[in-house]
Design a protein around this motif. Structure first.
Motif, PDB file in Angstrom:
ATOM      1  N   TYR A 160      36.948  23.679  84.858  1.00  0.00           N
ATOM      2  CA  TYR A 160      36.798  23.754  86.280  1.00  0.00           C
ATOM      3  C   TYR A 160      36.900  25.023  86.670  1.00  0.00           C
ATOM      4  CZ  TYR A 160      37.155  18.911  87.796  1.00  0.00           C
ATOM      5  OH  TYR A 160      36.782  17.561  87.766  1.00  0.00           O
ATOM      6  N   VAL A 161      36.225  25.740  87.588  1.00  0.00           N
ATOM      7  CA  VAL A 161      36.090  27.306  87.849  1.00  0.00           C
ATOM      8  C   VAL A 161      36.616  27.419  89.288  1.00  0.00           C
ATOM      9  CG1 VAL A 161      34.346  29.191  88.121  1.00  0.00           C
ATOM     10  CG2 VAL A 161      33.835  27.241  86.521  1.00  0.00           C
ATOM     11  N   ALA A 162      37.594  28.162  89.325  1.00  0.00           N
ATOM     12  CA  ALA A 162      38.235  28.713  90.600  1.00  0.00           C
ATOM     13  C   ALA A 162      37.821  30.101  90.982  1.00  0.00           C
ATOM     14  CB  ALA A 162      39.643  28.534  90.356  1.00  0.00           C
ATOM     15  N   LEU A 163      37.109  30.092  92.153  1.00  0.00           N
ATOM     16  CA  LEU A 163      36.420  31.290  92.549  1.00  0.00           C
ATOM     17  C   LEU A 163      36.858  31.587  93.997  1.00  0.00           C
ATOM     18  CD1 LEU A 163      32.741  30.714  91.263  1.00  0.00           C
ATOM     19  CD2 LEU A 163      34.321  32.361  90.609  1.00  0.00           C
ATOM     20  N   PRO A 164      36.688  32.556  94.689  1.00  0.00           N
ATOM     21  CA  PRO A 164      36.999  32.948  96.119  1.00  0.00           C
ATOM     22  C   PRO A 164      36.387  31.745  96.964  1.00  0.00           C
ATOM     23  CG  PRO A 164      36.706  34.961  95.079  1.00  0.00           C
ATOM     24  CD  PRO A 164      36.265  33.941  94.202  1.00  0.00           C
ATOM     25  N   GLN A 165      35.089  31.489  96.744  1.00  0.00           N
ATOM     26  CA  GLN A 165      34.330  30.449  97.561  1.00  0.00           C
ATOM     27  C   GLN A 165      34.443  29.082  97.099  1.00  0.00           C
ATOM     28  OE1 GLN A 165      33.162  33.018  95.433  1.00  0.00           O
ATOM     29  NE2 GLN A 165      31.201  32.485  94.740  1.00  0.00           N
ATOM     30  N   GLY A 166      35.473  28.488  96.278  1.00  0.00           N
ATOM     31  CA  GLY A 166      35.671  27.321  96.185  1.00  0.00           C
ATOM     32  C   GLY A 166      36.049  27.006  94.677  1.00  0.00           C
ATOM     33  N   VAL A 167      36.244  25.554  94.402  1.00  0.00           N
ATOM     34  CA  VAL A 167      36.674  25.198  92.957  1.00  0.00           C
ATOM     35  C   VAL A 167      35.373  24.367  92.653  1.00  0.00           C
ATOM     36  CG1 VAL A 167      37.975  23.450  92.112  1.00  0.00           C
ATOM     37  CG2 VAL A 167      38.929  24.882  93.554  1.00  0.00           C
ATOM     38  N   TYR A 168      34.692  24.472  91.449  1.00  0.00           N
ATOM     39  CA  TYR A 168      33.390  24.231  90.961  1.00  0.00           C
ATOM     40  C   TYR A 168      33.706  23.481  89.559  1.00  0.00           C
ATOM     41  CZ  TYR A 168      30.839  26.691  94.614  1.00  0.00           C
ATOM     42  OH  TYR A 168      30.194  27.036  95.733  1.00  0.00           O
TER      43      TYR A 168
ATOM     44  N   GLU B 220      30.085  32.794 100.389  1.00  0.00           N
ATOM     45  CA  GLU B 220      28.903  31.814 100.351  1.00  0.00           C
ATOM     46  C   GLU B 220      29.400  30.644  99.582  1.00  0.00           C
ATOM     47  OE1 GLU B 220      24.760  31.960 101.378  1.00  0.00           O
ATOM     48  OE2 GLU B 220      25.179  34.145 101.096  1.00  0.00           O
ATOM     49  N   SER B 221      29.464  29.342 100.001  1.00  0.00           N
ATOM     50  CA  SER B 221      29.895  28.206  99.191  1.00  0.00           C
ATOM     51  C   SER B 221      28.640  27.266  99.320  1.00  0.00           C
ATOM     52  CB  SER B 221      31.003  27.454  99.661  1.00  0.00           C
ATOM     53  OG  SER B 221      32.204  28.401  99.570  1.00  0.00           O
ATOM     54  N   HIS B 222      28.307  26.834  97.902  1.00  0.00           N
ATOM     55  CA  HIS B 222      27.153  25.787  98.059  1.00  0.00           C
ATOM     56  C   HIS B 222      27.481  24.472  97.259  1.00  0.00           C
ATOM     57  CE1 HIS B 222      24.240  29.122  99.339  1.00  0.00           C
ATOM     58  NE2 HIS B 222      25.009  29.796  98.628  1.00  0.00           N
ATOM     59  N   GLU B 223      26.834  23.396  97.531  1.00  0.00           N
ATOM     60  CA  GLU B 223      27.164  22.359  96.741  1.00  0.00           C
ATOM     61  C   GLU B 223      26.917  22.660  95.217  1.00  0.00           C
ATOM     62  OE1 GLU B 223      26.411  17.589  97.253  1.00  0.00           O
ATOM     63  OE2 GLU B 223      25.601  18.758  98.600  1.00  0.00           O
ATOM     64  N   PHE B 224      25.825  23.230  95.078  1.00  0.00           N
ATOM     65  CA  PHE B 224      25.457  23.502  93.448  1.00  0.00           C
ATOM     66  C   PHE B 224      25.071  24.718  93.409  1.00  0.00           C
ATOM     67  CE2 PHE B 224      24.204  18.985  94.484  1.00  0.00           C
ATOM     68  CZ  PHE B 224      24.931  18.247  93.593  1.00  0.00           C
ATOM     69  N   ILE B 225      25.403  25.274  92.403  1.00  0.00           N
ATOM     70  CA  ILE B 225      24.839  26.624  91.996  1.00  0.00           C
ATOM     71  C   ILE B 225      24.179  26.760  90.608  1.00  0.00           C
ATOM     72  CG2 ILE B 225      25.755  29.111  91.438  1.00  0.00           C
ATOM     73  CD1 ILE B 225      28.104  28.557  93.444  1.00  0.00           C
ATOM     74  N   ALA B 226      23.102  26.933  90.762  1.00  0.00           N
ATOM     75  CA  ALA B 226      22.160  27.189  89.324  1.00  0.00           C
ATOM     76  C   ALA B 226      22.436  28.275  88.735  1.00  0.00           C
ATOM     77  CB  ALA B 226      20.824  27.000  89.586  1.00  0.00           C
ATOM     78  N   LEU B 227      22.887  28.223  87.261  1.00  0.00           N
ATOM     79  CA  LEU B 227      23.562  29.445  86.689  1.00  0.00           C
ATOM     80  C   LEU B 227      22.140  29.987  85.858  1.00  0.00           C
ATOM     81  CD1 LEU B 227      26.761  27.974  85.633  1.00  0.00           C
ATOM     82  CD2 LEU B 227      26.358  29.696  87.394  1.00  0.00           C
ATOM     83  N   PRO B 228      22.107  31.477  85.820  1.00  0.00           N
ATOM     84  CA  PRO B 228      21.304  31.932  84.856  1.00  0.00           C
ATOM     85  C   PRO B 228      21.216  31.453  83.265  1.00  0.00           C
ATOM     86  CG  PRO B 228      22.005  33.211  86.271  1.00  0.00           C
ATOM     87  CD  PRO B 228      22.719  32.218  86.591  1.00  0.00           C
TER      88      PRO B 228
END
Length: 216
Positions: free
Chosen positions: A96-104, A23-31
């Motif tokens: 920059y965070v490279a994850l399987p679901q996208g670059v953030y 799942e890829s989301h435009e924004f990911i709120a972090l705990p």
């Protein structure tokens, strides 16, 4: 004089970014991080090391939130101060965070991730074969527009110091929480900038791989 032993690497060809998975989301709120978690500082320093073999275990949001806050989060909301120092408060290094679901891109002020590219660009963050397999690759990017008012020599020096401080924050977090990590300078800046969808004034300086250590 004794010749320093060099680590031998077999360069892995840089392949195009893979399609994003999960799942890829435009924004990911972090705990928010638990400030009472982890090993004491001196214990973390004793355990800090570089690791290049990782378990195939995805990163949880709780871990991402704590890791990125430790890296360069806002620890003094009243002044906007960060966990990593920055000359003149430029804060010219973006993570920059490279994850399987996208670059953030990590936004410290809002403590969330902003989607920059819907692709799995982990394998583009370096030439070593493990970078595309580990669950997370961080890239430290100089935002040149932040330091236009300083001489070029100072820009490079200040950016290098800031990126180094962020790297060490990540390394200490990993040592404190039992994660594996390694900082990497062997990157193709041009290809990586394209993979991260950077602007012309943004330059990738370093990368850092993070994950659970592989079980022996």
């Amino acid at each position: 004089m004794t010749e320093l032993e060099r680590i031998a690497y077999e360069p892995t060809p840089l392949l195009p970014p893979a399609p994003a998975s999960g799942e890829s989301h435009e924004f990911i709120a972090l705990p928010r991080p638990r400030l009472d978690a982890g090993a004491p500082l001196m214990t973390a320093l004793a355990h800090r090391k570089s690791t290049r073999v990782y378990a195939d275990v995805p990163m949880t949001l709780d871990t991402l939130g704590a890791l990125l806050w430790a890296a360069n989060g806002v620890n003094r909301p009243d002044t906007g101060g960060h966990t990593a120092p920055s000359a003149h408060g430029f804060h010219e290094i973006d993570i920059y965070v490279a994850l399987p679901q996208g670059v953030y891109r990590y936004d410290p002020a809002l403590h969330h991730l902003v989607l920059r590219h819907l692709a799995d660009a982990r394998n583009m963050t370096g030439y070593q074969d493990f970078v595309g397999k580990a669950p997370l690759d961080l890239v430290y990017v100089l935002r040149g527009s932040q330091v236009l008012g300083t001489p070029p020599q100072q820009r490079e020096l200040f950016a290098a110091i800031a990126a180094g401080a962020i790297c060490q924050n990540v390394s200490l977090y990993c040592a404190s929480e039992g994660f594996a990590t390694v900082v990497r300078g062997w990157i193709n800046q041009r290809l990586l900038a394209d993979a991260l969808r950077l602007n012309e004034d943004e330059v990738p300086l370093l990368a850092q791989t993070v994950g659970r250590p592989a079980l022996n």
